[in-house]
Design an enzyme around this catalytic site. Structure first.
Site, PDB file in Angstrom:
ATOM      1  N   GLY A   1       6.875   5.276   8.115  1.00  0.00           N
ATOM      2  CA  GLY A   1       5.941   6.388   8.258  1.00  0.00           C
ATOM      3  C   GLY A   1       6.133   7.053   9.607  1.00  0.00           C
TER       4      GLY A   1
ATOM      5  N   LYS B   1       0.865  -1.187   0.000  1.00  0.00           N
ATOM      6  CA  LYS B   1       0.000   0.000   0.000  1.00  0.00           C
ATOM      7  C   LYS B   1       0.898   1.233   0.000  1.00  0.00           C
ATOM      8  CE  LYS B   1      -1.588   2.999   2.692  1.00  0.00           C
ATOM      9  NZ  LYS B   1      -1.647   4.135   1.768  1.00  0.00           N
TER      10      LYS B   1
ATOM     11  N   CYS C   1      12.981  11.850   7.096  1.00  0.00           N
ATOM     12  CA  CYS C   1      12.965  11.331   8.476  1.00  0.00           C
ATOM     13  C   CYS C   1      14.281  11.604   9.183  1.00  0.00           C
ATOM     14  CB  CYS C   1      12.677   9.837   8.450  1.00  0.00           C
ATOM     15  SG  CYS C   1      13.797   8.939   7.380  1.00  0.00           S
TER      16      CYS C   1
ATOM     17  N   GLU D   1       9.062  16.262  15.612  1.00  0.00           N
ATOM     18  CA  GLU D   1       9.449  16.191  14.206  1.00  0.00           C
ATOM     19  C   GLU D   1       8.549  17.138  13.406  1.00  0.00           C
ATOM     20  OE1 GLU D   1       8.372  12.692  11.848  1.00  0.00           O
ATOM     21  OE2 GLU D   1      10.434  12.638  11.151  1.00  0.00           O
TER      22      GLU D   1
ATOM     23  N   GLU E   1       9.978   1.788  10.512  1.00  0.00           N
ATOM     24  CA  GLU E   1      10.955   2.869  10.265  1.00  0.00           C
ATOM     25  C   GLU E   1      10.199   4.175  10.467  1.00  0.00           C
ATOM     26  OE1 GLU E   1      14.082   2.614   9.734  1.00  0.00           O
ATOM     27  OE2 GLU E   1      14.324   0.515   9.180  1.00  0.00           O
TER      28      GLU E   1
HETATM   29  P1  NAD Z   1       2.138   8.430   7.778  1.00  0.00           P
HETATM   30  O1  NAD Z   1       2.481   7.681   9.012  1.00  0.00           O
HETATM   31  O2  NAD Z   1       1.046   9.417   7.827  1.00  0.00           O
HETATM   32  O3  NAD Z   1       1.748   7.408   6.603  1.00  0.00           O
HETATM   33  C1  NAD Z   1       2.631   6.389   6.186  1.00  0.00           C
HETATM   34  C2  NAD Z   1       1.822   5.324   5.476  1.00  0.00           C
HETATM   35  O4  NAD Z   1       0.952   4.706   6.435  1.00  0.00           O
HETATM   36  C3  NAD Z   1       0.924   5.852   4.362  1.00  0.00           C
HETATM   37  O5  NAD Z   1       0.890   4.921   3.304  1.00  0.00           O
HETATM   38  C4  NAD Z   1      -0.437   5.948   5.055  1.00  0.00           C
HETATM   39  O6  NAD Z   1      -1.529   5.876   4.158  1.00  0.00           O
HETATM   40  C5  NAD Z   1      -0.387   4.730   5.962  1.00  0.00           C
HETATM   41  N1  NAD Z   1      -1.282   4.790   7.120  1.00  0.00           N
HETATM   42  C6  NAD Z   1      -1.831   5.886   7.695  1.00  0.00           C
HETATM   43  N2  NAD Z   1      -2.599   5.525   8.744  1.00  0.00           N
HETATM   44  C7  NAD Z   1      -2.522   4.174   8.842  1.00  0.00           C
HETATM   45  C8  NAD Z   1      -3.080   3.220   9.740  1.00  0.00           C
HETATM   46  N3  NAD Z   1      -3.873   3.574  10.742  1.00  0.00           N
HETATM   47  N4  NAD Z   1      -2.783   1.917   9.561  1.00  0.00           N
HETATM   48  C9  NAD Z   1      -1.963   1.525   8.556  1.00  0.00           C
HETATM   49  N5  NAD Z   1      -1.401   2.393   7.668  1.00  0.00           N
HETATM   50  C10 NAD Z   1      -1.680   3.704   7.819  1.00  0.00           C
HETATM   51  O7  NAD Z   1       3.500   9.083   7.280  1.00  0.00           O
HETATM   52  P2  NAD Z   1       3.732  10.036   6.029  1.00  0.00           P
HETATM   53  O8  NAD Z   1       3.139  11.371   6.345  1.00  0.00           O
HETATM   54  O9  NAD Z   1       3.346   9.352   4.768  1.00  0.00           O
HETATM   55  O10 NAD Z   1       5.345  10.132   6.042  1.00  0.00           O
HETATM   56  C11 NAD Z   1       6.033  10.976   6.908  1.00  0.00           C
HETATM   57  C12 NAD Z   1       6.536  10.215   8.120  1.00  0.00           C
HETATM   58  O11 NAD Z   1       7.309   9.088   7.698  1.00  0.00           O
HETATM   59  C13 NAD Z   1       7.464  11.047   8.970  1.00  0.00           C
HETATM   60  O12 NAD Z   1       7.148  10.887  10.335  1.00  0.00           O
HETATM   61  C14 NAD Z   1       8.847  10.460   8.683  1.00  0.00           C
HETATM   62  O13 NAD Z   1       9.774  10.630   9.711  1.00  0.00           O
HETATM   63  C15 NAD Z   1       8.527   9.028   8.441  1.00  0.00           C
HETATM   64  N6  NAD Z   1       9.588   8.411   7.649  1.00  0.00           N
HETATM   65  C16 NAD Z   1      10.463   7.545   8.257  1.00  0.00           C
HETATM   66  C17 NAD Z   1      11.516   6.986   7.537  1.00  0.00           C
HETATM   67  C18 NAD Z   1      12.506   6.030   8.172  1.00  0.00           C
HETATM   68  O14 NAD Z   1      13.169   5.309   7.428  1.00  0.00           O
HETATM   69  N7  NAD Z   1      12.635   5.993   9.477  1.00  0.00           N
HETATM   70  C19 NAD Z   1      11.668   7.292   6.180  1.00  0.00           C
HETATM   71  C20 NAD Z   1      10.751   8.177   5.600  1.00  0.00           C
HETATM   72  C21 NAD Z   1       9.698   8.722   6.328  1.00  0.00           C
END
Ligand code: NAD
Length: 497
Positions: A239, A186, A295, A397, A261
């Site tokens: 995420g 997804k 991130c 963050e 992550e």
């Molecule tokens: P997000 O957590 O909002 O969403 C990430 C993914 O999870 C999306 O595909 C979203 O649709 C899905 N999602 C949302 N709610 C969900 C739920 N309840 N159950 C399952 N899936 C769900 O994050 P974002 O805004 O897309 O990305 C930004 C975040 O990602 C930042 O916090 C960043 O630090 C983190 N990030 C971490 C890394 C790493 O490697 N540590 C790398 C890139 C981004």
């Protein structure tokens, strides 16, 4: 049809879900239209799937895995698919980079870079696929032999964010293929095209139907369905920390494996003996890459008090040279941020910084206007001075182009400030003194520490990546990244006496 705010255009890409090698609409017929963060116009339309679509894809991945034809396939086959995928990615770099540029809003040159490093990931795991082997224990007792065997974990639910969508999905797909797993992916609805193009590439590279399946839709619906399904053996998630916590709780009833992550608030520490010009460039790249939506962004700049003035004297003019604009223009260094919600969130943090007494040196919360792109979600590079590590802007963050500058007196204080957040993803230290470099690298509670560089060293993808503390669980890339997709089996062989 669901849409983000903005205008609709007829000239846009359109995708269907990818299930069992076929392109299929969401059973409800619902679609979602992603609007350009630059122009506000529709750029891509995807299925807005529900639980039924997701369960179909899970069933396919489960049956494909259980049929054993893929999961027990010779390593050479998995190696060849991964190698070919790397070559095809490189060949299609212009097309993929263009979709990344449009959907992420990131400068085109960096988008090309993402495709190249994603291709390297497939090469790396192709090599590892040929080298999956266990151990034997022959000398512990005389009348028994032990064998350890590695086997694929099973069906993987992959959930990815929008900021480096191709790279982060590749960190999961490549080891999952190397191990012999099947998967349902997804991607983020804001940046879906690259994952669909990847599915086409994987099919062209010879990946059998049903191994990789893609379902797009809302995180709390499609994502949660993957997390809660008893047919899914592992969730690989990148995420936010907030969603990561929900995933951990929702995965508990089925006790599936998870790798998370998550977010960060990384310290970028400069000692007085550092090459200041290089450290200034590193600080800029550290925070402003992808408009700070990284991130591992170096969002806390820790400067030794003796060089603070000189450093800022170089940093401010260097920041002013950054050019905001159309990410497709090669002279642009910062594009718009991803969407209206993120735009509002960053603005609100900038206001918080001002209200809690940090000194705004450059930038600010107003919408930055780029001529010809009045709808563009631009936020200027922003620097706060006189930040104390307890402030909200130093602890949370922001995921935007906002830098907090903090001073320290000595190494102990630098480490104490660096470690004082709930995150532990990455850190950097700038010094010519090997003792300081190693002592800080050891003292930092984070999964990655860079010395005299930020974001990259050239060693990717062989170095494991992941977070301490609330930055995550598990590791991606490196051989540790493959182990996340392997189960270990012990076979005890009793010998005749
Ligand atoms: P997000 O957590 O909002 O969403 C990430 C993914 O999870 C999306 O595909 C979203 O649709 C899905 N999602 C949302 N709610 C969900 C739920 N309840 N159950 C399952 N899936 C769900 O994050 P974002 O805004 O897309 O990305 C930004 C975040 O990602 C930042 O916090 C960043 O630090 C983190 N990030 C971490 C890394 C790493 O490697 N540590 C790398 C890139 C981004």
């Amino acid at each position: 049809m669901l849409t983000e705010q903005g205008n609709t255009t007829t000239n846009m890409r359109s995708y269907q879900n990818f299930i069992n090698g076929k392109w299929v609409s969401a059973n409800s017929g619902e679609t979602y239209e992603r609007k350009s963060p630059l122009t506000g116009k529709g750029i891509v339309q995807i299925p807005w799937s529900n639980k039924i679509d997701t369960e179909q894809a899970i069933q396919v991945a489960r049956q494909t895995f259980d049929s054993n034809s893929w999961s027990k396939s010779p390593a050479r086959i998995r190696h060849d698919i991964l190698r070919k995928t790397a070559d095809l990615l490189r060949a299609k770099a212009p097309e993929i980079a263009q979709t990344l540029c449009e959907e992420v809003g990131r400068p085109i040159g960096i988008c090309f870079g993402e495709v190249q490093i994603a291709a390297d990931v497939y090469d790396y795991f192709a090599a590892l696929a040929l080298n999956i082997h266990g151990e034997s224990t022959t000398q512990y007792v005389n009348n028994a032999i032990g064998l350890t065997m590695y086997e694929p974990v099973g069906v993987i639910g992959i959930i990815t964010p929008w900021n480096f969508p191709l790279l982060l999905v590749s960190w999961k797909i490549a080891p999952a293929i190397a191990a012999g797993c099947t998967m349902v992916i997804k991607p983020s609805e804001f940046t879906p095209s690259n994952t669909f193009i990847l599915a086409e590439i994987l099919a062209e590279a010879g990946l059998p139907e049903g191994v990789v399946n893609i379902v797009t839709g809302d995180g709390p619906i499609v994502g949660e369905c993957l997390v809660e399904s008893p047919l899914v053996d592992k969730i690989a998630f990148t995420g936010s920390t907030a969603v990561g916590k929900q995933i951990m709780a929702k995965a508990a009833p089925t006790l599936k494996r998870i790798s998370l992550e998550l977010g960060g608030k990384s310290p970028n520490i400069v000692f007085p003996d550092a090459d200041l010009a290089q450290a200034v460039s590193g600080a800029l790249f550290g925070i402003y890459l992808n408009s700070g939506q990284v991130c591992q962004a170096g969002s806390r700049l820790l400067l030794h008090e003796s060089i603070k003035d000189e450093f800022m004297h170089q940093l401010i003019p260097a920041t002013k040279t950054l050019k905001l604009g159309n990410p497709n223009d090669e002279t642009t260094t910062m594009g718009p941020v991803i969407n209206e919600r993120q735009f509002q969130r960053i603005q609100s943090y900038i206001k918080t910084g001002q209200s809690e007494g940090a000194k705004l040196l450059i930038g600010g919360s107003e919408r930055y206007q780029v001529e010809g792109f009045e709808q563009g979600l631009f936020i200027q590079p922003t620097i706060f001075d006189s930040v104390s590590n307890e402030m909200v802007i130093a602890q949370e963050e922001i995921f935007g182009p906002v830098l907090s500058v903090i001073t320290f007196k000595d190494e102990d204080e630098a480490l104490q400030i660096a470690n004082n957040t709930m995150y532990g993803l990455t850190a950097a230290v700038w010094t010519k003194n090997i003792d300081i470099a190693l002592s800080v690298a050891k003292g930092i509670r984070a999964g990655t520490v860079w010395v005299n560089t930020y974001h990259a060293s050239g060693l990717e993808p062989c170095m494991p990546y992941g977070g301490y503390k609330q930055s995550g669980i598990g590791r991606e890339v490196g051989h540790q990244g493959l182990e996340e997709y392997l189960e270990t089996k012990s076979v005890h062989i009793k010998l005749a006496e």
